[in-house]
Structures are given as structure tokens and as C-alpha cells.
Write a protein that holds these residues in place. Structure first.
Motif, PDB file in Angstrom:
ATOM      1  N   MET A 197      26.728  28.502  39.203  1.00 25.18           N
ATOM      2  CA  MET A 197      27.165  27.768  38.017  1.00 25.18           C
ATOM      3  C   MET A 197      26.392  26.456  37.874  1.00 25.18           C
ATOM      4  O   MET A 197      25.908  26.116  36.785  1.00 25.18           O
ATOM      5  CB  MET A 197      28.659  27.471  38.117  1.00 25.18           C
ATOM      6  N   ALA A 198      26.243  25.732  38.976  1.00 26.20           N
ATOM      7  CA  ALA A 198      25.525  24.460  38.936  1.00 26.20           C
ATOM      8  C   ALA A 198      24.055  24.671  38.610  1.00 26.20           C
ATOM      9  O   ALA A 198      23.458  23.914  37.835  1.00 26.20           O
ATOM     10  CB  ALA A 198      25.674  23.739  40.275  1.00 26.20           C
ATOM     11  N   GLY A 199      23.446  25.705  39.199  1.00 29.51           N
ATOM     12  CA  GLY A 199      22.039  25.980  38.932  1.00 29.51           C
ATOM     13  C   GLY A 199      21.789  26.350  37.480  1.00 29.51           C
ATOM     14  O   GLY A 199      20.816  25.888  36.869  1.00 29.51           O
ATOM     15  N   VAL A 200      22.671  27.171  36.920  1.00 33.78           N
ATOM     16  CA  VAL A 200      22.526  27.560  35.515  1.00 33.78           C
ATOM     17  C   VAL A 200      22.708  26.350  34.606  1.00 33.78           C
ATOM     18  O   VAL A 200      21.951  26.153  33.645  1.00 33.78           O
ATOM     19  CB  VAL A 200      23.533  28.674  35.162  1.00 33.78           C
ATOM     20  N   ALA A 201      23.714  25.529  34.906  1.00 29.31           N
ATOM     21  CA  ALA A 201      23.954  24.332  34.086  1.00 29.31           C
ATOM     22  C   ALA A 201      22.746  23.396  34.129  1.00 29.31           C
ATOM     23  O   ALA A 201      22.308  22.879  33.093  1.00 29.31           O
ATOM     24  CB  ALA A 201      25.203  23.603  34.575  1.00 29.31           C
ATOM     25  N   LEU A 202      22.196  23.185  35.327  1.00 24.58           N
ATOM     26  CA  LEU A 202      21.032  22.308  35.462  1.00 24.58           C
ATOM     27  C   LEU A 202      19.837  22.870  34.689  1.00 24.58           C
ATOM     28  O   LEU A 202      19.117  22.140  33.997  1.00 24.58           O
ATOM     29  CB  LEU A 202      20.677  22.134  36.936  1.00 24.58           C
TER      30      LEU A 202
END
Length: 340
Positions: A259-264
Motif C-alpha cells: 500500500m505504501a509503495g503504491v501510494a508513493l
């Protein structure tokens, strides 16, 4: 023309500056007030002519062909400046709100200092747009990026008044109020780029996930869930067909790291797209009349600085819309995270 009564560009920044106060101050007092009246009449005639040129200028410069020519300047350091301006934009909004609050409290010096802060980085696209406005729409001198221009329609309008021609001695640099208005106008491009990117995310979320996603943060959970689902199906030991059936009944959950990687990644791609968002935003704004209204507000502010009381500034309202979209994006992302 080597002399004239009109604002001049700052040769260090290439930006137009000028108000009537220093100009009038160099002309001497006129007991009859005839000189001031003639100066104001000439200036108002000039600004009226500029307003008449706005529709044609918008069609030429902000239509599809014009904006493509404008955005060729984005191929360079603007790719880094545009994301930086997205990060700095909240600081700009806070400084403008602080200026307004200080003004209402009577702290005029603090208000003026906050209002004059140049928070956003000047981009090549915004400089090219500024030059087009000064040289083509306002027909005023320019000595900066994109080459010099000595055209001076305001000086010609003033010199056309017989009672003023004898008073022309030398060009004077006046205050920075018109420069501030032009800089503020250039800053609207950054805000509109953010709004365009947010609307793109909103459309993508509505089309792909049938949900409200007014920004990259609220778009990230849906995309992360799709990626997690596809990865789980591909890794299912009994094959993709059985995996589709299984995970159709028991959907895979996206990990916090995914989730964090996609958001970034989405935030980074959105910031990069902001450098070229005007290619879409400019023709749409031109068709809706937004460019015309904004340019007329700019001309009104400059006319007031030259021939009025100087209290009518130009404010870029688009920054506030961009911040509202940011808040709604962050709020939706937080609500979805808390709901699991």
C-alpha cells in the motif's frame, strides 16, 4: 524609444514592474490636476485596449496548439520544479492567509511582507507564459528569458496625450505591485496543474473502482488491492483459473508495504504529470472562459495599481481549491485505512 512614462521590467528577473506612484512623483505637482487627469485617462484607454485583446490572446496562446508550444519549455528542470511546487503550495496558502489575517489586525508591515513572499519556484513554462502576457497582450518592454522586446503600448498611449508629451523625461522603475500580480498569475499554473492531476485521479477511481478518489492517496488502496489480487492469483499453486475462483470468493488483502509503495509511486507520478498538466488544462480553461476571466482580473489589478488607489491586488484563488482537494484526498484515505 529610450524614454517614456511606463513601467519597466526588472533586468535581473525579466519581470514587469510598475505603478503610477513613482511615475507621478517624477512629473512634478500640477495645481490644476490636468496632468494627473490626462495620465489616468491615457492609462485607462490603454488598459481598455488590453481587455479587448484578451479573447484573441487566449485562443492563440492557451488553445491546444498554443499550449503545446508553451509546454515544450517543461522539458528540462521543470520536471523537478513542478513536484517541488506541489510541496511548497501549502506554504504559499498559509502565507497568503497569514497576510490577510495580519492586515485585518492592523499589522500592515507584516501583511505586506507575507503577501510579497515568492514561495513557488519559477518554472520555465510560467516564465514563458509571463513573457507572452507582457510582450503580446500588454505590449510592454521585456528583457529576460525568451529574448528582449522594446514595444511599449502604454508609453505610446501616454505620449498621444499632448499635455503629457512635454513631461516625458526618463523611464522610472516604480513599485513591485504589478510584478507581484504577474508572479501570482504565474503561480496559478502550478495550482491548476494540481487540480487537473486530482481530477484525473478522481476520474480513474470512478472508472476503475467506482469510488470517490480525489487524489493519489485515496486512489492507492484500490490499485494496491488490484495488484495484490493479481499477484495472489498468479502465485496460486493450482493455476490461474483455480486461483481466480478462490480469490473471487476470498479476496487477497494488500500488505501495508505494498500500500505504501503504491501510494508513493502514484504521488511521484502525479507530481511528474503536473509539469505537463497544462496541455489538458489550458484548452479546457480557454473553452470555459476561465483564462479570460483570470487575465481580466490581472489587468484590473494592474490598472488599479497605475491609475487607482493600488488596493486592488490579484489573488490566485486556485491554490485554495487545490488544498481542499488535498484535504479531501487525505481524509478519504484515512477513513478507508481505519475501516480496514
Amino acid at each position: 524609444m529610450s524614454a517614456g512614462l511606463s513601467p519597466a521590467p526588472d533586468t535581473r528577473t525579466g519581470r514587469f514592474i510598475g505603478t503610477d506612484r513613482d511615475i507621478a512623483g517624477g512629473m512634478g505637482a500640477d495645481p490644476q490636476g490636468e496632468t494627473d487627469a490626462a495620465l489616468i485617462a491615457a492609462a485607462r484607454a490603454y488598459f481598455s485596449q488590453r481587455r479587448a485583446r484578451v479573447p484573441g490572446f487566449v485562443r492563440e496562446r492557451f488553445g491546444l496548439r498554443g499550449t503545446l508550444a508553451l509546454h515544450r519549455h517543461a522539458l528540462g528542470w521543470d520536471i523537478l520544479r513542478a513536484p517541488a511546487n506541489m510541496l511548497l503550495s501549502p506554504v504559499l496558502v498559509l502565507s497568503r492567509l497569514g497576510a490577510g489575517a495580519a492586515g485585518r489586525l492592523g499589522a500592515r508591515r507584516a501583511s505586506g511582507w507575507l503577501a510579497s513572499r515568492r514561495v513557488l519556484l519559477p518554472t520555465a513554462v510560467s516564465r514563458a507564459a509571463e513573457r507572452a502576457i507582457v510582450v503580446e497582450l500588454l505590449e510592454l518592454p521585456w528583457d529576460g528569458p525568451g529574448g528582449t522586446s522594446s514595444a511599449d503600448a502604454l508609453a505610446r498611449a501616454i505620449l498621444a496625450e499632448p499635455s503629457l508629451a512635454r513631461l516625458v523625461a526618463a523611464r522610472r522603475e516604480a513599485g513591485a505591485q504589478s510584478a507581484r500580480a504577474l508572479s501570482e498569475y504565474g503561480g496559478t499554473r502550478s495550482a491548476v496543474a494540481e487540480v487537473t492531476t486530482a481530477l484525473g485521479a478522481l476520474g480513474a477511481g470512478a472508472f476503475a473502482f467506482h469510488s470517490l478518489t480525489p487524489g493519489m492517496l485515496s486512489l492507492a488502496p484500490g490499485l494496491a488491492a488490484v495488484l495484490a489480487q493479481q499477484a495472489a492469483i498468479a502465485a496460486f499453486p493450482l493455476g490461474g483459473l483455480m486461483g481466480s475462483a478462490w480469490y473471487g470468493l476470498f479476496p487477497a488483502a494488500a500488505s501495508p508495504l505494498l500500500m505504501a509503495g503504491v501510494a508513493l509511486g502514484l504521488v511521484a507520478s502525479g507530481a511528474l504529470a503536473a509539469a505537463f498538466a497544462g496541455v489538458i488544462a489550458d484548452p479546457v480553461q480557454a473553452a470555459l472562459g476561465l483564462h479570460e476571466r483570470r487575465l481580466n482580473r490581472l489587468i484590473d489589478a494592474m490598472e488599479d495599481a497605475f491609475a487607482g488607489n493600488g488596493e486592488r491586488g490579484f489573488a490566485a484563488r486556485e491554490h485554495y481549491l487545490a488544498r481542499l482537494l488535498d484535504l479531501s484526498d487525505s481524509g478519504l484515505a484515512a477513513l478507508r485505512a481505519m475501516s480496514g
